[in-house]
Design a protein around this motif. Structure first.
Motif, PDB file in Angstrom:
ATOM      1  N   PRO A  99       0.833  -1.198   0.000  1.00 34.17           N
ATOM      2  CA  PRO A  99       0.000   0.000   0.000  1.00 34.17           C
ATOM      3  C   PRO A  99       0.870   1.252   0.000  1.00 34.17           C
ATOM      4  CG  PRO A  99      -0.708  -1.572   1.681  1.00 34.17           C
ATOM      5  CD  PRO A  99       0.634  -2.021   1.206  1.00 34.17           C
ATOM      6  N   ALA A 100       0.541   2.202  -0.863  1.00 34.44           N
ATOM      7  CA  ALA A 100       1.284   3.458  -0.902  1.00 34.44           C
ATOM      8  C   ALA A 100       0.939   4.300   0.323  1.00 34.44           C
ATOM      9  CB  ALA A 100       0.977   4.204  -2.196  1.00 34.44           C
ATOM     10  N   GLY A 101       1.542   5.479   0.421  1.00 37.80           N
ATOM     11  CA  GLY A 101       1.372   6.314   1.603  1.00 37.80           C
ATOM     12  C   GLY A 101       0.031   7.008   1.661  1.00 37.80           C
ATOM     13  N   PRO A 102      -0.195   7.800   2.694  1.00 40.46           N
ATOM     14  CA  PRO A 102      -1.493   8.465   2.887  1.00 40.46           C
ATOM     15  C   PRO A 102      -1.834   9.471   1.796  1.00 40.46           C
ATOM     16  CG  PRO A 102       0.153   9.250   4.471  1.00 40.46           C
ATOM     17  CD  PRO A 102       0.746   8.065   3.802  1.00 40.46           C
ATOM     18  N   ALA A 103      -0.829   9.960   1.077  1.00 40.83           N
ATOM     19  CA  ALA A 103      -1.109  10.900  -0.010  1.00 40.83           C
ATOM     20  C   ALA A 103      -1.734  10.210  -1.221  1.00 40.83           C
ATOM     21  CB  ALA A 103       0.177  11.617  -0.422  1.00 40.83           C
ATOM     22  N   ALA A 104      -1.674   8.885  -1.258  1.00 39.86           N
ATOM     23  CA  ALA A 104      -2.281   8.113  -2.345  1.00 39.86           C
ATOM     24  C   ALA A 104      -3.110   7.002  -1.709  1.00 39.86           C
ATOM     25  CB  ALA A 104      -1.206   7.557  -3.263  1.00 39.86           C
ATOM     26  N   PRO A 105      -4.250   7.324  -1.083  1.00 40.03           N
ATOM     27  CA  PRO A 105      -4.940   6.397  -0.183  1.00 40.03           C
ATOM     28  C   PRO A 105      -5.496   5.138  -0.839  1.00 40.03           C
ATOM     29  CG  PRO A 105      -6.260   8.357  -0.579  1.00 40.03           C
ATOM     30  CD  PRO A 105      -4.917   8.636  -1.158  1.00 40.03           C
ATOM     31  N   HIS A 152      10.677  -7.790  -5.811  1.00 38.80           N
ATOM     32  CA  HIS A 152      10.287  -8.232  -4.476  1.00 38.80           C
ATOM     33  C   HIS A 152      10.187  -7.119  -3.443  1.00 38.80           C
ATOM     34  CE1 HIS A 152      14.487  -7.610  -3.484  1.00 38.80           C
ATOM     35  NE2 HIS A 152      14.836  -8.431  -4.447  1.00 38.80           N
ATOM     36  N   THR A 153      10.549  -5.887  -3.803  1.00 39.20           N
ATOM     37  CA  THR A 153      10.521  -4.782  -2.842  1.00 39.20           C
ATOM     38  C   THR A 153       9.950  -3.540  -3.505  1.00 39.20           C
ATOM     39  OG1 THR A 153      12.445  -5.607  -1.636  1.00 39.20           O
ATOM     40  CG2 THR A 153      11.902  -3.292  -1.350  1.00 39.20           C
ATOM     41  N   VAL A 154       9.031  -2.881  -2.822  1.00 34.58           N
ATOM     42  CA  VAL A 154       8.505  -1.580  -3.244  1.00 34.58           C
ATOM     43  C   VAL A 154       8.557  -0.648  -2.040  1.00 34.58           C
ATOM     44  CG1 VAL A 154       6.569  -0.301  -4.220  1.00 34.58           C
ATOM     45  CG2 VAL A 154       6.947  -2.695  -4.897  1.00 34.58           C
ATOM     46  N   VAL A 155       9.170   0.513  -2.206  1.00 30.66           N
ATOM     47  CA  VAL A 155       9.242   1.525  -1.150  1.00 30.66           C
ATOM     48  C   VAL A 155       8.684   2.822  -1.708  1.00 30.66           C
ATOM     49  CG1 VAL A 155      10.745   2.837   0.392  1.00 30.66           C
ATOM     50  CG2 VAL A 155      11.279   0.444  -0.125  1.00 30.66           C
ATOM     51  N   THR A 156       7.706   3.412  -1.031  1.00 26.20           N
ATOM     52  CA  THR A 156       7.150   4.692  -1.450  1.00 26.20           C
ATOM     53  C   THR A 156       7.540   5.775  -0.456  1.00 26.20           C
ATOM     54  OG1 THR A 156       5.088   4.009  -0.368  1.00 26.20           O
ATOM     55  CG2 THR A 156       5.212   3.760  -2.756  1.00 26.20           C
ATOM     56  N   ASP A 157       7.631   7.000  -0.954  1.00 32.61           N
ATOM     57  CA  ASP A 157       8.034   8.130  -0.130  1.00 32.61           C
ATOM     58  C   ASP A 157       6.787   8.853   0.373  1.00 32.61           C
ATOM     59  OD1 ASP A 157       9.013  10.556   0.919  1.00 32.61           O
ATOM     60  OD2 ASP A 157      10.706  10.556  -0.473  1.00 32.61           O
ATOM     61  N   PRO A 158       6.554   8.892   1.683  1.00 35.23           N
ATOM     62  CA  PRO A 158       5.337   9.538   2.188  1.00 35.23           C
ATOM     63  C   PRO A 158       5.278  11.035   1.894  1.00 35.23           C
ATOM     64  CG  PRO A 158       6.834   9.025   4.000  1.00 35.23           C
ATOM     65  CD  PRO A 158       7.399   8.355   2.780  1.00 35.23           C
ATOM     66  N   ARG A 159       6.424  11.625   1.541  1.00 34.15           N
ATOM     67  CA  ARG A 159       6.452  13.057   1.233  1.00 34.15           C
ATOM     68  C   ARG A 159       6.056  13.348  -0.204  1.00 34.15           C
ATOM     69  NH1 ARG A 159      12.659  13.450   2.843  1.00 34.15           N
ATOM     70  NH2 ARG A 159      12.543  11.824   1.243  1.00 34.15           N
ATOM     71  N   ASP A 160       6.146  12.330  -1.075  1.00 29.70           N
ATOM     72  CA  ASP A 160       5.916  12.553  -2.499  1.00 29.70           C
ATOM     73  C   ASP A 160       5.428  11.251  -3.128  1.00 29.70           C
ATOM     74  OD1 ASP A 160       5.902  13.128  -5.181  1.00 29.70           O
ATOM     75  OD2 ASP A 160       7.992  13.754  -5.298  1.00 29.70           O
ATOM     76  N   VAL A 166      12.138   0.495  -6.210  1.00 32.03           N
ATOM     77  CA  VAL A 166      11.885  -0.938  -6.291  1.00 32.03           C
ATOM     78  C   VAL A 166      13.218  -1.671  -6.325  1.00 32.03           C
ATOM     79  CG1 VAL A 166       9.709  -0.596  -7.510  1.00 32.03           C
ATOM     80  CG2 VAL A 166      11.799  -1.027  -8.826  1.00 32.03           C
ATOM     81  N   ALA A 167      13.180  -2.954  -5.969  1.00 34.54           N
ATOM     82  CA  ALA A 167      14.365  -3.805  -6.058  1.00 34.54           C
ATOM     83  C   ALA A 167      13.993  -5.095  -6.770  1.00 34.54           C
ATOM     84  CB  ALA A 167      14.933  -4.106  -4.677  1.00 34.54           C
ATOM     85  N   VAL A 168      14.903  -5.520  -7.643  1.00 33.02           N
ATOM     86  CA  VAL A 168      14.684  -6.697  -8.483  1.00 33.02           C
ATOM     87  C   VAL A 168      15.865  -7.639  -8.316  1.00 33.02           C
ATOM     88  CG1 VAL A 168      14.419  -7.527 -10.859  1.00 33.02           C
ATOM     89  CG2 VAL A 168      13.404  -5.334 -10.184  1.00 33.02           C
ATOM     90  N   ARG A 218      16.268   7.871   4.038  1.00 29.09           N
ATOM     91  CA  ARG A 218      17.285   6.940   4.546  1.00 29.09           C
ATOM     92  C   ARG A 218      16.758   5.513   4.378  1.00 29.09           C
ATOM     93  NH1 ARG A 218      20.553   8.073   9.921  1.00 29.09           N
ATOM     94  NH2 ARG A 218      21.808   9.116   8.315  1.00 29.09           N
ATOM     95  N   LEU A 219      17.517   4.705   3.657  1.00 24.16           N
ATOM     96  CA  LEU A 219      17.125   3.339   3.348  1.00 24.16           C
ATOM     97  C   LEU A 219      18.212   2.379   3.803  1.00 24.16           C
ATOM     98  CD1 LEU A 219      15.896   3.898  -0.341  1.00 24.16           C
ATOM     99  CD2 LEU A 219      14.509   3.968   1.747  1.00 24.16           C
ATOM    100  N   TYR A 220      17.793   1.185   4.196  1.00 22.20           N
ATOM    101  CA  TYR A 220      18.710   0.110   4.572  1.00 22.20           C
ATOM    102  C   TYR A 220      18.543  -1.020   3.561  1.00 22.20           C
ATOM    103  CZ  TYR A 220      18.506   2.741   8.923  1.00 22.20           C
ATOM    104  OH  TYR A 220      18.534   3.750   9.853  1.00 22.20           O
TER     105      TYR A 220
END
Length: 361
Positions: A99-105, A152-160, A166-168, A218-220
């Protein structure tokens, strides 16, 4: 103590746990005999929606949803994730539901094998292929990893909401800043020790990425050899593996509230995929990777061989945070105090492929 919903995807079904006060209760399996590689708990709505990527050996893969915390499930009449005919591809597996962040409910992303990104604008009921990533000019040179070619990975930015990472496996990290219209490889600093050129633009075998609680930029990153941190949303990566017993592993998770805090589960080696030193230990950093401490109170103290896969180490959003992991021995462990102490919640399950948890009312 906050009530928590814990979902455990295994090679033979989904198990659901509820913590009420300090007591856990489990039921399942849901989707009996189906491999469950992906789960999402969408808490952006009044009643959380559960999304599950099931994989039936007879009917093939699909995405199911529940709006009553797993008491009943709905599968759309048509497969919600489907490759368009022009691609010449067919869906093998849904590796990720995010699920994306609150800006894209209403936006939910699905990562698949073959490696592709799909986007839903109706809460995960239907999805459309993100064509620019599928048609990326480097795609013809992507090589499947040992587990296949999966996004296998999706990261969304809550600011934008336009910024997505993504990571493949094994193409590496790709980023968009324009909502998916264009994508850039973002692997600078991440090594590919198995290639003749260990520092390519793409081709890294990234296993998982987690986003810091205090700074979304900041990502790990847990790599096929190497643990890294980025402070600029993936544009550049720095090695932070010093102090770990091994830098090989699959999983990485971030604390939901505490900045600079992340967790990994080190594995001996790519050719010896058991816990590092045969010890069941989660490692935590509280200073963004400058140092690491082993967490083992309540975990098995003798030789242990339960490998933790990329999506099988997660945190919830309670305070103090719950931390959870499952392994290929079919064991599930939980901590209710940020990882300081642990208890076993389940044993003798099928291989644990993924876990997700969330605080619920």
């Amino acid at each position: 103590m906050t009530d928590v919903l814990l979902t455990v995807g295994t090679r033979k079904g989904l198990f659901i746990g509820r913590r009420r006060g300090g007591t856990w209760e489990f039921d399942g399996p849901h989707f009996n005999a189906q491999a469950v590689y992906s789960i999402a708990i969408d808490t952006r709505r009044d009643t959380p929606r559960l999304l599950v990527g099931g994989d039936s050996s007879h009917w093939g893969p699909s995405v199911f949803h529940s709006d009553d915390l797993g008491r009943s499930w709905t599968e759309p009449r048509q497969h919600p994730v489907k490759f368009p005919e022009f691609t010449g591809a067919s869906l093998e597996r849904v590796w990720q539901l995010h699920p994306a962040g609150p800006a894209a409910p209403d936006v939910v992303y699905a990562g698949t094998e073959p490696a592709a990104l799909f986007r839903s604008e109706d809460g995960g009921l239907t999805f459309e292929l993100v064509r620019p990533l599928w048609e990326h000019p480097t795609r013809s040179r992507w090589v499947p990893g040992g587990g296949g070619e999966g996004l296998h990975t999706v990261v969304t930015d809550p600011r934008d909401p336009r910024a997505v990472t993504v990571a493949v496996s094994t193409a590496g990290v790709f980023r968009t800043l324009d909502g998916g219209t264009s994508w850039t490889p973002s692997n600078s600093g991440v090594s590919a020790v198995f290639l003749p050129d260990p520092n390519p633009e793409f081709g890294q075998c990234v296993h998982k990425i987690a986003q810091d609680a205090g700074d979304p930029g900041r990502l790990y990153l847990q790599n096929h050899w190497g643990v890294y941190r980025s402070d600029d949303a993936g544009a550049r990566w720095t090695d932070i593996g010093q102090g770990l017993p091994s830098t090989f592993g699959f999983a990485v998770a971030a604390h939901p509230h505490r900045p600079d805090t992340a967790y990994v589960f080190p594995i001996n080696a790519d050719a010896d995929r058991v816990p590092a030193g045969h010890r069941c230990r989660v490692y935590r950093t509280a200073d963004a990777g400058k140092s690491w401490e082993p967490l083992s109170a309540g975990l098995p103290g003798d030789d242990h061989y339960g490998t933790v896969l990329r999506d099988a180490l997660r945190t919830d959003d309670a305070d103090p945070a719950g931390v959870y992991f499952g392994n290929r021995n079919g064991e599930v462990y939980a901590s209710a105090d940020d990882g300081d102490s642990w208890r076993q919640l389940a044993s003798h399950l099928p291989d644990v492929l993924c876990v997700r948890a969330a605080a619920i009312s």
